[in-house]
Write a protein that holds these residues in place. Structure first.
Motif, PDB file in Angstrom:
ATOM      1  N   VAL A  10      14.176  21.761   9.197  1.00 13.88           N
ATOM      2  CA  VAL A  10      15.463  21.078   9.051  1.00 13.88           C
ATOM      3  C   VAL A  10      15.170  19.682   8.517  1.00 13.88           C
ATOM      4  CG1 VAL A  10      17.482  20.170  10.270  1.00 13.88           C
ATOM      5  CG2 VAL A  10      16.507  22.387  10.937  1.00 13.88           C
ATOM      6  N   THR A  11      15.840  19.304   7.433  1.00 15.98           N
ATOM      7  CA  THR A  11      15.685  17.960   6.882  1.00 15.98           C
ATOM      8  C   THR A  11      16.412  16.980   7.806  1.00 15.98           C
ATOM      9  OG1 THR A  11      17.602  18.455   5.541  1.00 15.98           O
ATOM     10  CG2 THR A  11      15.469  18.634   4.463  1.00 15.98           C
ATOM     11  N   LEU A  12      15.810  15.830   8.041  1.00 17.85           N
ATOM     12  CA  LEU A  12      16.425  14.860   8.946  1.00 17.85           C
ATOM     13  C   LEU A  12      16.797  13.567   8.246  1.00 17.85           C
ATOM     14  CD1 LEU A  12      14.072  15.315  12.047  1.00 17.85           C
ATOM     15  CD2 LEU A  12      16.302  16.383  11.652  1.00 17.85           C
ATOM     16  N   LYS A  13      15.884  13.044   7.400  1.00 20.19           N
ATOM     17  CA  LYS A  13      16.091  11.713   6.813  1.00 20.19           C
ATOM     18  C   LYS A  13      16.192  11.777   5.301  1.00 20.19           C
ATOM     19  CE  LYS A  13      12.680   9.708   9.321  1.00 20.19           C
ATOM     20  NZ  LYS A  13      11.645   8.705   9.589  1.00 20.19           N
ATOM     21  N   PRO A  14      17.238  11.147   4.739  1.00 22.33           N
ATOM     22  CA  PRO A  14      17.312  11.082   3.274  1.00 22.33           C
ATOM     23  C   PRO A  14      16.139  10.262   2.731  1.00 22.33           C
ATOM     24  CG  PRO A  14      19.370  10.307   4.273  1.00 22.33           C
ATOM     25  CD  PRO A  14      18.373  10.466   5.376  1.00 22.33           C
ATOM     26  N   GLY A  15      15.755  10.556   1.510  1.00 21.01           N
ATOM     27  CA  GLY A  15      14.685   9.791   0.879  1.00 21.01           C
ATOM     28  C   GLY A  15      14.117  10.530  -0.306  1.00 21.01           C
ATOM     29  N   ASN A  16      13.251   9.828  -1.031  1.00 20.39           N
ATOM     30  CA  ASN A  16      12.512  10.423  -2.144  1.00 20.39           C
ATOM     31  C   ASN A  16      11.065  10.558  -1.698  1.00 20.39           C
ATOM     32  OD1 ASN A  16      14.894   9.947  -3.514  1.00 20.39           O
ATOM     33  ND2 ASN A  16      13.838   9.390  -5.407  1.00 20.39           N
ATOM     34  N   TYR A  17      10.583  11.758  -1.676  1.00 22.93           N
ATOM     35  CA  TYR A  17       9.251  12.021  -1.149  1.00 22.93           C
ATOM     36  C   TYR A  17       8.386  12.625  -2.249  1.00 22.93           C
ATOM     37  CZ  TYR A  17      11.967  11.568   3.144  1.00 22.93           C
ATOM     38  OH  TYR A  17      12.790  11.110   4.125  1.00 22.93           O
ATOM     39  N   SER A  18       7.113  12.229  -2.260  1.00 24.84           N
ATOM     40  CA  SER A  18       6.244  12.777  -3.294  1.00 24.84           C
ATOM     41  C   SER A  18       5.456  13.964  -2.750  1.00 24.84           C
ATOM     42  CB  SER A  18       5.308  11.704  -3.842  1.00 24.84           C
ATOM     43  OG  SER A  18       4.480  11.223  -2.810  1.00 24.84           O
ATOM     44  N   LEU A  19       5.183  14.855  -3.655  1.00 30.43           N
ATOM     45  CA  LEU A  19       4.466  16.093  -3.375  1.00 30.43           C
ATOM     46  C   LEU A  19       3.261  16.123  -4.300  1.00 30.43           C
ATOM     47  CD1 LEU A  19       4.260  19.164  -2.541  1.00 30.43           C
ATOM     48  CD2 LEU A  19       5.850  19.614  -4.425  1.00 30.43           C
ATOM     49  N   ARG A  20       2.113  16.575  -3.792  1.00 33.86           N
ATOM     50  CA  ARG A  20       0.981  16.721  -4.685  1.00 33.86           C
ATOM     51  C   ARG A  20      -0.017  17.729  -4.129  1.00 33.86           C
ATOM     52  NH1 ARG A  20      -3.641  13.292  -4.283  1.00 33.86           N
ATOM     53  NH2 ARG A  20      -3.930  12.590  -2.157  1.00 33.86           N
ATOM     54  N   CYS A  21      -0.910  18.138  -4.981  1.00 30.90           N
ATOM     55  CA  CYS A  21      -2.062  18.942  -4.566  1.00 30.90           C
ATOM     56  C   CYS A  21      -3.274  18.030  -4.655  1.00 30.90           C
ATOM     57  CB  CYS A  21      -2.245  20.155  -5.467  1.00 30.90           C
ATOM     58  SG  CYS A  21      -3.752  21.051  -5.058  1.00 30.90           S
ATOM     59  N   PRO A  22      -3.876  17.665  -3.503  1.00 26.58           N
ATOM     60  CA  PRO A  22      -4.958  16.679  -3.512  1.00 26.58           C
ATOM     61  C   PRO A  22      -6.342  17.218  -3.857  1.00 26.58           C
ATOM     62  CG  PRO A  22      -4.425  17.282  -1.259  1.00 26.58           C
ATOM     63  CD  PRO A  22      -3.491  18.066  -2.151  1.00 26.58           C
ATOM     64  N   ILE A  23      -6.458  18.450  -4.262  1.00 22.01           N
ATOM     65  CA  ILE A  23      -7.763  18.958  -4.696  1.00 22.01           C
ATOM     66  C   ILE A  23      -8.215  18.128  -5.900  1.00 22.01           C
ATOM     67  CG2 ILE A  23      -8.921  20.946  -5.774  1.00 22.01           C
ATOM     68  CD1 ILE A  23      -7.271  22.715  -3.868  1.00 22.01           C
ATOM     69  N   PRO A  24      -9.486  17.673  -5.913  1.00 21.71           N
ATOM     70  CA  PRO A  24      -9.935  16.781  -6.993  1.00 21.71           C
ATOM     71  C   PRO A  24      -9.562  17.312  -8.384  1.00 21.71           C
ATOM     72  CG  PRO A  24     -11.619  16.932  -5.315  1.00 21.71           C
ATOM     73  CD  PRO A  24     -10.536  17.908  -4.927  1.00 21.71           C
ATOM     74  N   GLY A  25      -8.872  16.469  -9.156  1.00 26.11           N
ATOM     75  CA  GLY A  25      -8.469  16.813 -10.512  1.00 26.11           C
ATOM     76  C   GLY A  25      -7.074  17.390 -10.621  1.00 26.11           C
ATOM     77  N   HIS A  26      -6.549  17.957  -9.536  1.00 28.21           N
ATOM     78  CA  HIS A  26      -5.257  18.648  -9.650  1.00 28.21           C
ATOM     79  C   HIS A  26      -4.086  17.670  -9.752  1.00 28.21           C
ATOM     80  CE1 HIS A  26      -6.718  22.826  -8.065  1.00 28.21           C
ATOM     81  NE2 HIS A  26      -7.589  22.246  -8.860  1.00 28.21           N
ATOM     82  N   THR A  27      -4.083  16.636  -8.900  1.00 30.14           N
ATOM     83  CA  THR A  27      -3.009  15.637  -9.002  1.00 30.14           C
ATOM     84  C   THR A  27      -3.028  15.019 -10.402  1.00 30.14           C
ATOM     85  OG1 THR A  27      -3.108  15.131  -6.644  1.00 30.14           O
ATOM     86  CG2 THR A  27      -2.136  13.454  -8.064  1.00 30.14           C
TER      87      THR A  27
END
Ligand SMILES: [Cu+2]
Length: 127
Positions: A98-115
């Motif tokens: 369940v989403t609780l707080k409005p906002g802009n959130y970043s998503l990434r894949c932290p495997i080296p080179g992927h981001t």
């Protein structure tokens, strides 16, 4: 979060969303890479990895801003706070929250080179 408020969330039908971590061509991106959610709603986020490499779904600030009901992967169901998911090639998982707080959130894949190669995204939670 109090148990009584979480039980009212459970009565809401969950909105289904699917995000693919990479694709069958093993391109380093999330598909889609932009999610628009609404605060206070219940979601069933299905994650798939059709590529030949493992990937992460890492959105720590987002994960801190939601209430996780469960994550299901294979025959295992995990309850409680989740901060990131690693999907091996061919894996699938379902994250119900369940989403609780409005906002802009970043998503990434932290495997080296992927981001760096573009495996990033954005999750926008609006009121
Ligand atoms: Cu990756």
């Amino acid at each position: 979060m109090a148990a009584n408020s979480s039980s009212s969330f459970l009565k809401q039908p969950a909105t289904g969303i699917t995000v693919s971590l990479s694709n069958s061509a093993s391109e380093l991106k999330f598909e889609p890479n932009h999610l628009e959610l609404v605060a206070g709603k219940r979601y069933q986020l299905r994650l798939t990895n059709p590529s030949q490499l493992k990937h992460y779904f890492t959105a720590k600030d987002f994960a801190d801003s939601i209430w996780t009901q469960k994550v299901e992967a294979g025959k295992v169901e995990i309850k409680g706070a989740i901060h990131e998911l690693e999907l091996k090639p061919g894996a699938e998982a379902e994250w119900v929250f369940v989403t609780l707080k409005p906002g802009n959130y970043s998503l990434r894949c932290p495997i080296p080179g992927h981001t760096e190669a573009g495996m990033t995204g954005e999750i926008v939670v609006s009121n």
